[in-house]
Every structure is written in C-alpha cells, then in structure tokens.
Write a protein that holds these residues in place. Sequence first.
Motif: not given
Length: 142
Positions: A55-83
Amino acid sequence: TWLKNLFNLAIDIFHQNIFYRGQRYALIKSIFKFLGGTAYVLTNPAIKGLVKIGKTNRYISSRPADLYRRGVALPFACVYAGIVKDVDETEKAFHEAFEPSRNNTKREFFEIKPSQAIAVLKQMAIEDVTLTVQDATYKVDI
C-alpha cells in the motif's frame, strides 16, 4: 484522480522536510487517510513464486522504482494497482486472507498466485490505476 495524483506528487516533493515533525506529520497523515490510498500487487522475476502486496499513500507510480532501488536484482512489475477508500483496512484484509501464505511476517511477500491477490483487490478498488504504474515501471533503468 488527477487532482489526487497532483496532491500526492506535491507531498512527495515536500515530504522530506516534514515527515517526522510531529503535528505536521499527523496533519499530512490525516489528509491521506481522507483521500484514501493505493494498494498494489507486484511480481518480480528475480523472486519467483512470491507476490508483493503493498500500500502507499504517496504517488503510486514511483513505488516499484523505490523498491527496485533497495537492492533487488530486477525491477518489480505491477500486475494490478487500485485506489482504495482505506489503505490500512485493505492491508489488514490482505494480511488476514493470505497470512498462511506469508513467508516472513516483517515483509509483505506471499506465496500465492498474482491472480488471487488481484481478485481480492479488484473487489476493494474504487479505481484501477494499473496502467499508470506500469507506464512508470517500464521507465526504470535496469
């Protein structure tokens, strides 16, 4: 939705200056609670068999990139997101529903099929924002 996204972006920019400052933080949290938030379902080819539900209360578009910058080998793919109306209640519902499949109580990764999480989230979502998140995810530098 565009107004909410604009507001969230402004808060993200302003966020670091007030995040831990008492009453102002409480005010921002109250505003986000009033506006709702976004719940999402992510997958990652480097983490096979697990689904990230968050979940996030922030701007959702940046969330997968935030997670990727934390040292995961490959970026996350969003399969579903809903307000959703209440992200905290939505998160609790996910935890309750999928707790037996949670592999670490300190992380929100579940050994389930993405379709299971998507089916639950679709029932709670006010608006589907998956494409917005996917567009931003494709721009993440590998």
